[in-house]
Motif scaffolding. Sequence first.
Motif, PDB file in Angstrom:
ATOM      1  N   GLY A  25       0.790  -1.239   0.000  1.00 56.15           N
ATOM      2  CA  GLY A  25       0.000   0.000   0.000  1.00 56.15           C
ATOM      3  C   GLY A  25       0.815   1.279   0.000  1.00 56.15           C
ATOM      4  O   GLY A  25       0.302   2.348   0.355  1.00 56.15           O
ATOM      5  N   GLU A  27       1.560   3.019  -2.338  1.00 53.31           N
ATOM      6  CA  GLU A  27       0.937   3.980  -3.268  1.00 53.31           C
ATOM      7  C   GLU A  27      -0.094   4.865  -2.576  1.00 53.31           C
ATOM      8  O   GLU A  27      -0.474   5.918  -3.086  1.00 53.31           O
ATOM      9  CB  GLU A  27       0.296   3.242  -4.465  1.00 53.31           C
ATOM     10  CG  GLU A  27      -0.948   2.423  -4.149  1.00 53.31           C
ATOM     11  CD  GLU A  27      -0.670   1.023  -3.557  1.00 53.31           C
ATOM     12  OE1 GLU A  27      -1.643   0.290  -3.340  1.00 53.31           O
ATOM     13  OE2 GLU A  27       0.514   0.685  -3.301  1.00 53.31           O
ATOM     14  N   HIS A  28      -0.563   4.446  -1.387  1.00 53.66           N
ATOM     15  CA  HIS A  28      -1.543   5.255  -0.638  1.00 53.66           C
ATOM     16  C   HIS A  28      -0.876   6.403   0.119  1.00 53.66           C
ATOM     17  O   HIS A  28      -1.559   7.284   0.641  1.00 53.66           O
ATOM     18  CB  HIS A  28      -2.303   4.392   0.377  1.00 53.66           C
ATOM     19  CG  HIS A  28      -3.135   3.314  -0.254  1.00 53.66           C
ATOM     20  ND1 HIS A  28      -4.028   3.567  -1.263  1.00 53.66           N
ATOM     21  CD2 HIS A  28      -3.197   1.986  -0.013  1.00 53.66           C
ATOM     22  CE1 HIS A  28      -4.610   2.428  -1.612  1.00 53.66           C
ATOM     23  NE2 HIS A  28      -4.120   1.464  -0.877  1.00 53.66           N
ATOM     24  N   SER A 138      -3.198  14.654   5.882  1.00 49.34           N
ATOM     25  CA  SER A 138      -3.802  13.409   5.385  1.00 49.34           C
ATOM     26  C   SER A 138      -3.636  12.384   6.503  1.00 49.34           C
ATOM     27  O   SER A 138      -2.553  12.267   7.084  1.00 49.34           O
ATOM     28  CB  SER A 138      -3.061  12.905   4.141  1.00 49.34           C
ATOM     29  OG  SER A 138      -3.170  13.838   3.102  1.00 49.34           O
ATOM     30  N   VAL A 140      -3.300   8.686   7.457  1.00 51.77           N
ATOM     31  CA  VAL A 140      -3.012   7.383   6.840  1.00 51.77           C
ATOM     32  C   VAL A 140      -3.007   6.293   7.912  1.00 51.77           C
ATOM     33  O   VAL A 140      -2.192   6.326   8.836  1.00 51.77           O
ATOM     34  CB  VAL A 140      -1.645   7.412   6.103  1.00 51.77           C
ATOM     35  CG1 VAL A 140      -1.287   6.026   5.564  1.00 51.77           C
ATOM     36  CG2 VAL A 140      -1.674   8.427   4.964  1.00 51.77           C
ATOM     37  N   CYS A 142      -2.293   2.509   9.335  1.00 54.55           N
ATOM     38  CA  CYS A 142      -1.232   1.535   9.068  1.00 54.55           C
ATOM     39  C   CYS A 142      -1.463   0.308   9.953  1.00 54.55           C
ATOM     40  O   CYS A 142      -1.852   0.451  11.114  1.00 54.55           O
ATOM     41  CB  CYS A 142       0.119   2.174   9.375  1.00 54.55           C
ATOM     42  SG  CYS A 142       1.535   1.076   9.243  1.00 54.55           S
ATOM     43  N   GLY A 159      -2.974   2.027   4.506  1.00 56.95           N
ATOM     44  CA  GLY A 159      -4.297   2.130   3.898  1.00 56.95           C
ATOM     45  C   GLY A 159      -4.476   3.466   3.207  1.00 56.95           C
ATOM     46  O   GLY A 159      -3.666   4.389   3.392  1.00 56.95           O
ATOM     47  N   PRO A 160      -5.545   3.604   2.409  1.00 53.02           N
ATOM     48  CA  PRO A 160      -5.826   4.890   1.769  1.00 53.02           C
ATOM     49  C   PRO A 160      -6.093   5.959   2.833  1.00 53.02           C
ATOM     50  O   PRO A 160      -6.634   5.649   3.897  1.00 53.02           O
ATOM     51  CB  PRO A 160      -7.098   4.622   0.953  1.00 53.02           C
ATOM     52  CG  PRO A 160      -7.281   3.143   0.935  1.00 53.02           C
ATOM     53  CD  PRO A 160      -6.560   2.583   2.110  1.00 53.02           C
ATOM     54  N   LYS A 184     -10.425   2.153  10.914  1.00 57.82           N
ATOM     55  CA  LYS A 184      -9.719   1.947   9.634  1.00 57.82           C
ATOM     56  C   LYS A 184      -8.503   1.036   9.828  1.00 57.82           C
ATOM     57  O   LYS A 184      -8.180   0.225   8.959  1.00 57.82           O
ATOM     58  CB  LYS A 184      -9.280   3.292   9.031  1.00 57.82           C
ATOM     59  CG  LYS A 184     -10.446   4.195   8.631  1.00 57.82           C
ATOM     60  CD  LYS A 184     -11.296   3.567   7.542  1.00 57.82           C
ATOM     61  CE  LYS A 184     -12.460   4.461   7.151  1.00 57.82           C
ATOM     62  NZ  LYS A 184     -13.362   3.822   6.174  1.00 57.82           N
TER      63      LYS A 184
END
Length: 194
Positions: A25, A27-28, A138, A140, A142, A159-160, A184
């Motif tokens: 992940g 890329e998130h 942001s 994020v 984890c 995660g996103p 999340k």
Amino acid sequence: MSFYQFAKGVVASVFFPLYRIEIHGKEHFPKDGAVLLCSNHIDNLDPPTVGICAPRQVHFMAKEELFRVPVLGGIVRKVGSFPVKRGMSDREAIRKGLNVLKDGGVLGLFPEGTRSKDGKLGKGLAGAGFFALKSDASIVPCAIIGTYKPFQKVRVYFGPPIDFAPLREKKTSADEATELIMSKIAELLEKHQS
């Protein structure tokens, strides 16, 4: 090369082969701007593990006792971490944390505040929600999955980013904000623990 990059390289050269670390992940993870990185906490090795897996420098808020350990205390400080007094409102730590985010950095937190004794996700403290609401970072989530037994896999999932705009608009409480973050992290754990 900064001390952080040097230390990250040294730790990575030991941890990746020893704990067969896998990163998912990436890329998130936002490439720039403030990030509040919130992870579950299963072991004392979590901070360096998250640090070497994150694509950007992470400033961890770490328990004050760590900074009193000879040699280790100096290293922890040099890699950009800062102390927090547990069990009380630490204004200095809060200020430092907000400054990291204001400067567009990455603030790393373990919202549970302490390691999980049984590996299960505990209740998050209001601090994570406070930082999420008081900044434009942001958020994020984890999840760290594994046991840190030599040559057994440890997996790190990013995660996103969580959409915090609605919570910031309706002035949600810090506790509620933390609950969302923890949910999340729990989702990441449930999805990948099998």
